[in-house]
Design a protein around this motif. Structure first.
Motif, PDB file in Angstrom:
ATOM      1  N   GLN A   1       0.836  -1.194   0.000  1.00  0.00           N
ATOM      2  CA  GLN A   1       0.000   0.000   0.000  1.00  0.00           C
ATOM      3  C   GLN A   1       0.873   1.247   0.000  1.00  0.00           C
ATOM      4  O   GLN A   1       2.036   1.178   0.386  1.00  0.00           O
ATOM      5  CB  GLN A   1      -0.880   0.002   1.254  1.00  0.00           C
ATOM      6  CG  GLN A   1      -1.839  -1.170   1.270  1.00  0.00           C
ATOM      7  CD  GLN A   1      -2.514  -1.354   2.605  1.00  0.00           C
ATOM      8  OE1 GLN A   1      -2.212  -0.647   3.569  1.00  0.00           O
ATOM      9  NE2 GLN A   1      -3.420  -2.304   2.675  1.00  0.00           N
ATOM     10  N   GLU A   2       0.274   2.359  -0.406  1.00  0.00           N
ATOM     11  CA  GLU A   2       0.974   3.632  -0.258  1.00  0.00           C
ATOM     12  C   GLU A   2       1.317   3.817   1.205  1.00  0.00           C
ATOM     13  O   GLU A   2       0.498   3.543   2.081  1.00  0.00           O
ATOM     14  CB  GLU A   2       0.075   4.790  -0.712  1.00  0.00           C
ATOM     15  CG  GLU A   2       0.042   4.962  -2.208  1.00  0.00           C
ATOM     16  CD  GLU A   2      -0.843   6.134  -2.623  1.00  0.00           C
ATOM     17  OE1 GLU A   2      -0.941   7.110  -1.862  1.00  0.00           O
ATOM     18  OE2 GLU A   2      -1.427   6.040  -3.719  1.00  0.00           O
ATOM     19  N   GLY A   3       2.539   4.274   1.466  1.00  0.00           N
ATOM     20  CA  GLY A   3       2.936   4.481   2.857  1.00  0.00           C
ATOM     21  C   GLY A   3       3.522   3.243   3.511  1.00  0.00           C
ATOM     22  O   GLY A   3       3.766   3.224   4.709  1.00  0.00           O
ATOM     23  N   GLN A   4       3.752   2.214   2.708  1.00  0.00           N
ATOM     24  CA  GLN A   4       4.309   0.975   3.249  1.00  0.00           C
ATOM     25  C   GLN A   4       5.743   0.779   2.741  1.00  0.00           C
ATOM     26  O   GLN A   4       6.067   1.114   1.603  1.00  0.00           O
ATOM     27  CB  GLN A   4       3.439  -0.203   2.798  1.00  0.00           C
ATOM     28  CG  GLN A   4       3.741  -1.486   3.533  1.00  0.00           C
ATOM     29  CD  GLN A   4       2.771  -2.602   3.164  1.00  0.00           C
ATOM     30  OE1 GLN A   4       1.825  -2.406   2.391  1.00  0.00           O
ATOM     31  NE2 GLN A   4       3.012  -3.768   3.720  1.00  0.00           N
ATOM     32  N   CYS A   5       6.605   0.229   3.619  1.00  0.00           N
ATOM     33  CA  CYS A   5       7.972  -0.138   3.243  1.00  0.00           C
ATOM     34  C   CYS A   5       8.074  -1.654   3.275  1.00  0.00           C
ATOM     35  O   CYS A   5       7.383  -2.303   4.061  1.00  0.00           O
ATOM     36  CB  CYS A   5       9.010   0.346   4.256  1.00  0.00           C
ATOM     37  SG  CYS A   5       9.016   2.070   4.617  1.00  0.00           S
TER      38      CYS A   5
ATOM     39  N   ARG B   1       6.619   2.442  -1.052  1.00  0.00           N
ATOM     40  CA  ARG B   1       5.602   2.757  -2.068  1.00  0.00           C
ATOM     41  C   ARG B   1       5.060   4.160  -1.809  1.00  0.00           C
ATOM     42  O   ARG B   1       4.323   4.407  -0.853  1.00  0.00           O
ATOM     43  CB  ARG B   1       4.457   1.748  -2.064  1.00  0.00           C
ATOM     44  CG  ARG B   1       3.491   2.027  -3.201  1.00  0.00           C
ATOM     45  CD  ARG B   1       2.647   0.854  -3.579  1.00  0.00           C
ATOM     46  NE  ARG B   1       2.302   0.938  -5.006  1.00  0.00           N
ATOM     47  CZ  ARG B   1       1.767  -0.038  -5.705  1.00  0.00           C
ATOM     48  NH1 ARG B   1       1.531  -1.197  -5.137  1.00  0.00           N
ATOM     49  NH2 ARG B   1       1.488   0.120  -6.977  1.00  0.00           N
ATOM     50  N   MET B   2       5.456   5.098  -2.686  1.00  0.00           N
ATOM     51  CA  MET B   2       5.055   6.492  -2.538  1.00  0.00           C
ATOM     52  C   MET B   2       3.638   6.703  -3.100  1.00  0.00           C
ATOM     53  O   MET B   2       2.871   7.480  -2.555  1.00  0.00           O
ATOM     54  CB  MET B   2       6.027   7.423  -3.284  1.00  0.00           C
ATOM     55  CG  MET B   2       7.506   7.202  -2.973  1.00  0.00           C
ATOM     56  SD  MET B   2       7.935   7.381  -1.227  1.00  0.00           S
ATOM     57  CE  MET B   2       7.564   9.101  -0.957  1.00  0.00           C
TER      58      MET B   2
ATOM     59  N   PHE C   1       5.525   4.408   6.577  1.00  0.00           N
ATOM     60  CA  PHE C   1       6.156   5.727   6.578  1.00  0.00           C
ATOM     61  C   PHE C   1       5.122   6.816   6.370  1.00  0.00           C
ATOM     62  O   PHE C   1       4.009   6.559   5.912  1.00  0.00           O
ATOM     63  CB  PHE C   1       7.265   5.824   5.524  1.00  0.00           C
ATOM     64  CG  PHE C   1       6.802   5.770   4.090  1.00  0.00           C
ATOM     65  CD1 PHE C   1       6.708   4.554   3.425  1.00  0.00           C
ATOM     66  CD2 PHE C   1       6.476   6.937   3.398  1.00  0.00           C
ATOM     67  CE1 PHE C   1       6.298   4.492   2.099  1.00  0.00           C
ATOM     68  CE2 PHE C   1       6.072   6.887   2.069  1.00  0.00           C
ATOM     69  CZ  PHE C   1       5.975   5.653   1.416  1.00  0.00           C
ATOM     70  N   ALA C   2       5.520   8.021   6.748  1.00  0.00           N
ATOM     71  CA  ALA C   2       4.685   9.196   6.540  1.00  0.00           C
ATOM     72  C   ALA C   2       5.506  10.224   5.781  1.00  0.00           C
ATOM     73  O   ALA C   2       6.718  10.323   5.977  1.00  0.00           O
ATOM     74  CB  ALA C   2       4.254   9.774   7.890  1.00  0.00           C
ATOM     75  N   VAL C   3       4.844  10.953   4.905  1.00  0.00           N
ATOM     76  CA  VAL C   3       5.495  12.078   4.251  1.00  0.00           C
ATOM     77  C   VAL C   3       5.007  13.322   4.955  1.00  0.00           C
ATOM     78  O   VAL C   3       3.806  13.581   5.018  1.00  0.00           O
ATOM     79  CB  VAL C   3       5.144  12.139   2.745  1.00  0.00           C
ATOM     80  CG1 VAL C   3       5.838  13.324   2.089  1.00  0.00           C
ATOM     81  CG2 VAL C   3       5.558  10.838   2.064  1.00  0.00           C
ATOM     82  N   LYS C   4       5.939  14.065   5.565  1.00  0.00           N
ATOM     83  CA  LYS C   4       5.568  15.220   6.375  1.00  0.00           C
ATOM     84  C   LYS C   4       6.078  16.486   5.712  1.00  0.00           C
ATOM     85  O   LYS C   4       7.239  16.551   5.283  1.00  0.00           O
ATOM     86  CB  LYS C   4       6.204  15.125   7.769  1.00  0.00           C
ATOM     87  CG  LYS C   4       5.751  13.947   8.600  1.00  0.00           C
ATOM     88  CD  LYS C   4       4.273  14.025   8.955  1.00  0.00           C
ATOM     89  CE  LYS C   4       3.987  15.183   9.902  1.00  0.00           C
ATOM     90  NZ  LYS C   4       2.509  15.260  10.158  1.00  0.00           N
ATOM     91  N   ASN C   5       5.237  17.478   5.647  1.00  0.00           N
ATOM     92  CA  ASN C   5       5.693  18.788   5.214  1.00  0.00           C
ATOM     93  C   ASN C   5       5.865  19.654   6.444  1.00  0.00           C
ATOM     94  O   ASN C   5       4.896  20.001   7.100  1.00  0.00           O
ATOM     95  CB  ASN C   5       4.692  19.406   4.237  1.00  0.00           C
ATOM     96  CG  ASN C   5       4.706  18.665   2.921  1.00  0.00           C
ATOM     97  OD1 ASN C   5       5.712  18.654   2.223  1.00  0.00           O
ATOM     98  ND2 ASN C   5       3.606  18.008   2.599  1.00  0.00           N
TER      99      ASN C   5
END
Lengths: 380, 127
Positions: free
Chosen positions: A83-87, A107-108, A176-180
């Motif tokens: 899934q998106e957000g998975q390593c 997976r971005m 994972f999380a993508v943080k701004n």
């Protein structure tokens, strides 16, 4: 020699710099007294926390409508169910079932992935991906020089992130999380290479100074129990050995069969059977090996008697017969005894089996086969 | 940070040699110890062993490596630092003092003249 975006930081903090795969990296950090200790840094990570510069790891961005299919071809793990957000941890095999490298897949999005490979294999894997790409549509962009990567590891580090994020401390393992944050984009994953809880953070190279300040909010780095003490490659190596995590050039290599590494979870041998699945490079050879009864040797742990340390390449003897070889060894700081990992003939891998390690000197080291890992973090 | 004591002589292989009451005390420099990292094991040949420059006096093991130790002077090992058997980390904490390795009864000492003094050693091998 290549320098990471944290190079000056290492120099400023007493880094004892060494050449690692062409990168000028800290082996450990010297204290104000001019000494320094890999063991102290190791214990710091086991009891509290430490920060590693892992910017030398290769970071490849794979983007395009066939990015997933390219990774299915390259990786021993299935990719289509990510899934998106998975390593996901994977091996990359060669045609004969040997190991080209191990890697982490992020997976971005549907069509975009980040592929983190060993620093020493960055160019080799880039070339490999291009060679197996064929007519798949996927752009391969080496982001290593444009980004930095740090690992923050230890039982207390997740608390740090609650200072500025609710999401990061709540991340599950291998998510994972993508943080701004302000003007920077951080990729924060709950992953690591120490056997402890923690995160790895990828960010733009020019933002590393700001990020280090942000993470260090409310932390006194000079305090003896600071969770943000610098930890070098020396401790990274002893930590991963205790956790029995394989390292390319030691437990992994082009001439080491992926089945020998004994990580069944890392090989999805049926991944080609799913409608979205594809065979991976090396899968046929591995199936052949399984059909022939499996590999003749397997990775094991050894508990070594006495105080002396075995070294890589030393033969392992069973009843005086050389039936194995040491791949990594150290005096385990946590167990306070010498440990080793070794490939050993399948007939002798039962825990408790007595073996000897041939040091090349008159005295051999007595050792006993044990289950891996040597160390597991206590459950919280 | 390094200030090699001026009361001893230094070999290219990073052993210091200090004359003391007719004996030569031998140890490793902080530079060598910093390269080796945390010392985990020390084993020197026993007292009474005849030694020749170029032959290994014994071995020092660390988290990173195993290293041989050499004497610049010939002679006989008079005493071994037994404290290192249980506390090899003395080499890390006090390489010029409590972390000494062996005392040698030299059969001749002219080789010391060819070794570096503290200033020259520091300049060549800064910590």
């Amino acid at each position: 020699m290549l320098k990471t975006p944290l190079h000056q930081h290492h120099i400023d903090h007493g880094g004892k710099m060494v050449d690692f795969a062409g990168w000028d990296m800290p082996l450990y950090y010297k204290t104000a007294e001019g000494t320094g200790s890999i063991v102290d840094e190791h214990n710091q990570v086991r009891t509290c926390g430490g920060v590693f510069d892992v910017s030398h790891m290769g970071r490849l961005r794979l983007k395009g409508r066939h990015a997933r299919r390219l990774l299915e071809r390259a990786c021993s793990r299935r990719i289509h169910d990510m899934q998106e957000g998975q390593c996901r941890y994977t091996l990359i095999c060669n045609e004969t079932g040997g190991v080209k490298d191990d890697a982490l897949v992020y997976r971005m999005s549907e069509d975009e992935f980040l592929f983190v490979v060993n620093g020493s294999n960055r160019e080799k894997i880039t070339d490999h991906l291009k060679s197996i790409r064929g007519d798949l549509v996927c752009e391969i962009d080496d982001r290593t020089m444009k980004t930095a990567m740090i690992a923050i590891q230890g039982p207390t580090v997740m608390e740090l992130f609650s200072n500025f994020s609710k999401e990061i401390p709540a991340l599950k393992r291998f998510r994972f999380a993508v943080k701004n944050l302000m003007i920077m984009k951080l990729i924060v994953s709950r992953t690591g290479y120490t056997g402890e809880d923690g995160v790895e953070v990828i960010l733009p190279a020019n933002m590393i100074g700001m990020a280090m300040k942000l993470i260090a909010q409310n932390v006194d780095p000079n305090s003896p129990d600071s969770p943000l003490k610098g930890t070098g490659l020396g401790a990274r190596d002893t930590l991963r050995m205790e956790a029995a995590m394989p390292l390319y050039g030691h437990e992994l290599g082009e001439d080491i069969n992926a089945l020998e590494v004994n990580m069944p979870f890392a090989l999805n041998m049926d991944k080609d059977e799913h409608e979205l699945g594809e065979p991976f490079v090396g899968q046929e050879a591995l199936k052949q090996t399984i059909a022939e009864g499996g590999p003749r040797r397997q990775l094991v742990g050894l508990l070594v008697e006495g105080k002396r340390t075995a070294r890589q390449h030393m033969p392992v003897l069973v009843n005086s017969e050389p039936l194995g070889v040491v791949t990594s060894a150290c005096v385990s700081p946590t167990l306070a005894q010498p440990i080793a990992m070794a490939y050993l003939d399948k007939a002798h891998i039962e825990p408790g089996t007595k073996v000897e390690i041939d040091t090349g000197r008159a005295d051999k080291l007595a050792a006993e086969v044990c289950a891996l890992p040597f160390y597991k973090a206590p459950k919280k | 940070m390094s200030n090699a004591p001026t009361d001893r002589k230094y070999a290219e292989t990073h052993e210091w040699h200090k004359s003391e009451g007719g004996l030569i005390v031998l140890g490793l420099t902080p530079f060598a110890v910093a390269e080796l990292t945390d010392i985990t094991f020390v084993e020197m040949q026993g007292a009474g062993t005849q030694i020749t420059p170029g032959d290994s006096l014994g071995e020092v093991e660390s988290v990173k490596a195993t290293s041989d130790v050499y004497s610049a002077v010939p002679g006989e090992i008079a005493e071994v630092n037994d404290a290192l058997a249980d506390q090899p980390s003395l080499l890390n904490s006090d390489p010029y003092g409590a972390g000494w390795l062996v005392k040698i009864k030299p059969s001749e000492t002219s080789a010391l003249d060819g070794l570096m003094d503290g200033g020259a050693y520091d300049e060549k091998y800064p910590l």
